[in-house]
Design a protein around this motif. Structure first.
Motif, short mmCIF file in Angstrom:
data_model
loop_
_atom_site.label_atom_id
_atom_site.label_comp_id
_atom_site.label_asym_id
_atom_site.label_seq_id
_atom_site.Cartn_x
_atom_site.Cartn_y
_atom_site.Cartn_z
N ARG A 185 0.33 15.86 -11.81
CA ARG A 185 0.07 16.05 -10.38
C ARG A 185 -1.12 15.23 -9.91
O ARG A 185 -1.11 14.67 -8.80
CB ARG A 185 -0.17 17.53 -10.10
N ARG A 186 -2.15 15.13 -10.73
CA ARG A 186 -3.31 14.32 -10.34
C ARG A 186 -2.95 12.85 -10.22
O ARG A 186 -3.42 12.15 -9.32
CB ARG A 186 -4.42 14.51 -11.37
N LYS A 187 -2.11 12.35 -11.13
CA LYS A 187 -1.68 10.95 -11.04
C LYS A 187 -0.84 10.72 -9.79
O LYS A 187 -0.96 9.68 -9.14
CB LYS A 187 -0.89 10.58 -12.29
N LEU A 188 0.01 11.70 -9.44
CA LEU A 188 0.80 11.58 -8.23
C LEU A 188 -0.09 11.58 -6.99
O LEU A 188 0.15 10.83 -6.04
CB LEU A 188 1.82 12.71 -8.16
N GLU A 189 -1.14 12.40 -6.99
CA GLU A 189 -2.07 12.42 -5.87
C GLU A 189 -2.80 11.08 -5.75
O GLU A 189 -3.04 10.59 -4.64
CB GLU A 189 -3.07 13.55 -6.05
N GLU A 190 -3.14 10.47 -6.87
CA GLU A 190 -3.80 9.17 -6.83
C GLU A 190 -2.87 8.10 -6.24
O GLU A 190 -3.32 7.23 -5.50
CB GLU A 190 -4.26 8.77 -8.23
N LEU A 191 -1.59 8.19 -6.56
CA LEU A 191 -0.64 7.23 -5.99
C LEU A 191 -0.47 7.44 -4.49
O LEU A 191 -0.34 6.48 -3.72
CB LEU A 191 0.71 7.35 -6.69
N LEU A 192 -0.50 8.70 -4.06
CA LEU A 192 -0.34 8.99 -2.64
C LEU A 192 -1.58 8.62 -1.84
O LEU A 192 -1.49 8.38 -0.63
CB LEU A 192 -0.02 10.48 -2.43
N MET A 193 -2.72 8.54 -2.50
CA MET A 193 -3.96 8.21 -1.80
C MET A 193 -4.24 6.71 -1.77
O MET A 193 -5.33 6.29 -1.37
CB MET A 193 -5.13 8.92 -2.48
#
Length: 223
Positions: A185-193
């Motif tokens: 989830r943290r990696k996905l948040e980094e991609l979305l940011m």
């Protein structure tokens, strides 16, 4: 002039009887000073059993007074029924029973947060399980009473979204024991940011690569 000498107590022989050794005029050896212990009347009492204590971590700058510290110390040692136990048949008319049921509600919310992936959830979702958890209607005010156990964040949706965190599971904003789902989830948040400029640049490179592939497939050399 001779200086006075300290009289040393002779060590009784091994063959001496206990009565002879006890009747000696030698004073008992000095003992070391120890820290004061709780009163003997409180030892073994159920209300002061440390097994019922929760890990607490108060926010920085939180002032803990003398009387507040004593109240927390007593509350931490208050026994309570397990969140998984059936308490429908218990007598809840006394003040002591109400205190124990309130602590049981704290334990139920703590157990629910510990079962989540990120050890947090929204206040609105907790309100859906209010009856099952045994928490009062004003759940926000209830959780704010235990700031050493829970933390409520108002970030997101212009301050209208409340997120409840389990303090013991976090340290400096990060999970103490992260798991694979949390890391994903943290990696996905980094991609979305990712910034829009970089996102457009990546899209441009992707489209250019597709154009080169199509031109290479349509070239006369390949045909």
């Amino acid at each position: 002039m001779t200086s006075p000498t300290l009289s040393s107590c002779p060590t009784p022989p091994s063959s001496a009887s206990p009565r002879t050794a006890s009747s000696s005029s030698c004073p008992p050896p000095p003992t070391r000073a120890t820290s004061p212990s709780p009163p003997s009347s409180a030892a073994g009492s159920g209300e002061e059993d440390a097994r019922f204590a929760f890990p607490t971590r108060f926010p920085p700058g939180f002032k803990i007074g003398k009387y507040f510290r004593i109240a927390v110390w007593k509350w931490q040692r208050l026994p309570y029924a397990s969140p998984y136990a059936d308490v429908s048949g218990h007598d809840l008319r006394s003040l002591e029973a109400e205190r124990r049921m309130e602590k049981r509600a704290v334990a139920a919310v703590r157990e629910l947060l510990s079962l989540t992936v990120e050890k947090r959830t929204t206040l609105e979702r907790l309100a859906l399980f209010r009856d099952a958890l045994g928490v009062p209607k004003k759940i926000k005010e209830f959780l704010l009473k235990y700031q050493g156990i829970f933390y409520i964040s108002t970030r997101g949706n212009r301050g209208k979204l409340h997120t409840v965190f389990l303090r013991e599971a976090y340290y400096k904003g990060e999970l103490v024991e992260p798991n694979e789902i949390y890391e994903a989830r943290r990696k996905l948040e980094e991609l979305l940011m990712i910034s829009p400029q970089k996102a457009n640049l990546d899209r441009m490179f992707t489209s250019m690569g597709r154009g080169w592939d199509e031109a290479w497939w349509r070239s006369p050399w390949w045909s």
